[in-house]
Design a protein around this motif. Structure first.
Motif, PDB file in Angstrom:
ATOM      1  N   ARG A 103       0.837  -1.195   0.000  1.00  0.00           N
ATOM      2  CA  ARG A 103       0.000   0.000   0.000  1.00  0.00           C
ATOM      3  C   ARG A 103       0.869   1.241   0.000  1.00  0.00           C
ATOM      4  N   ALA A 117      -9.793  -0.870  -3.758  1.00  0.00           N
ATOM      5  CA  ALA A 117      -9.896  -0.319  -2.399  1.00  0.00           C
ATOM      6  C   ALA A 117      -8.997   0.902  -2.286  1.00  0.00           C
ATOM      7  N   ALA A 119      -7.711   4.148   0.075  1.00  0.00           N
ATOM      8  CA  ALA A 119      -7.595   4.553   1.482  1.00  0.00           C
ATOM      9  C   ALA A 119      -7.429   6.076   1.558  1.00  0.00           C
ATOM     10  N   PRO A 152     -11.747   2.900   4.255  1.00  0.00           N
ATOM     11  CA  PRO A 152     -11.488   2.554   2.850  1.00  0.00           C
ATOM     12  C   PRO A 152     -12.745   2.696   2.000  1.00  0.00           C
ATOM     13  N   GLN A 154     -14.483   1.573  -1.662  1.00  0.00           N
ATOM     14  CA  GLN A 154     -14.417   0.613  -2.762  1.00  0.00           C
ATOM     15  C   GLN A 154     -14.868   1.307  -4.061  1.00  0.00           C
TER      16      GLN A 154
END
Length: 232
Positions: A103, A117, A119, A152, A154
């Motif tokens: 990430r 996803a 963040a 998060p 989507q």
């Protein structure tokens, strides 16, 4: 095609490579000064007046300066070799990351159907948050309202009109507003699969599935790909 480390919106990638480039430039300048100094000294000795030769103390001082510059050049070359060897060692250690998901603030690969996803990390004092979606050519292809939260999100791959975008690389910029003014704008972190590790200006870069490259030092999380056991 691989996007350079200093790709769209990723600020963290420029620090290390910039330092390495500055070091290389300084070494090159020092080597040039060393060669110029050597040429000047030999020319001075060649064309000195035989009736009034150079004073021995001046000549000794110049030889001492010559030796000092030579040692500095050799030291820089040794340090460069050590840094290169250290980088290769780090790259060897990080080959275990290939096939993993990391990430970081980077572009994400959208396969045309699987949600991505994202963040977000909006400003806590924001009263409105929007996520702007950019394609690989840095064209805005979507703008989505988000809650003021770090939960998060989507992304289903849809543009602003609800149409599914084609497979490709997409970057998500989270804009935080206060009283209708942008107070923070930064690239959101996403998970992406590592395809390769490379040595870039003395630092280890990870080549992502999206084609972008990020520095290993910019990674904030590491996990096994979704659907496999042993998530970290």
């Amino acid at each position: 095609m691989t996007t350079p480390v200093s790709s769209f919106g990723t600020q963290q990638a420029t620090g290390g490579s910039g330092s390495a480039a500055a070091s290389q430039s300084a070494t090159s300048a020092l080597t040039s000064d060393f060669e110029t100094f050597l040429n000047l000294m030999t020319t001075q000795a060649k064309y000195q007046d035989p009736l009034e030769p150079m004073d021995s103390s001046d000549y000794t001082a110049q030889l001492a300066q010559f030796s000092s510059v030579e040692q500095q050049v050799l030291t820089n070359e040794t340090l460069s070799s050590m840094l290169s060897a250290l980088s290769l060692g780090n790259m060897s250690q990080l080959t275990g990351w290939v096939g993993k998901e990391v990430r970081a603030q980077a572009a994400a690969h959208f396969d045309g159907s699987t949600p991505v996803a994202v963040a977000p990390n909006p400003a806590a004092v924001a009263d409105e948050v929007k996520m702007v979606v950019y394609d690989a050519e840095e064209n805005e292809v979507g703008r989505i309202d988000l809650p003021v939260s770090a939960e998060p999100y989507q992304w289903s791959g849809e543009d602003g009109d609800g149409n599914t975008l084609p497979e490709g690389s997409y970057t998500f910029v989270v804009e935080s507003y206060s009283n209708d003014e942008v107070i923070l704008s930064e690239v959101a972190e996403v998970y992406g699969r590592v395809e390769e590790t490379q040595n870039v200006n003395g630092e280890v870069a990870l080549i992502m599935e999206s084609g972008s490259a990020i520095l290993a030092s910019a990674v904030t999380a590491l996990r096994d790909p979704e659907g496999t056991s042993g998530n970290s």
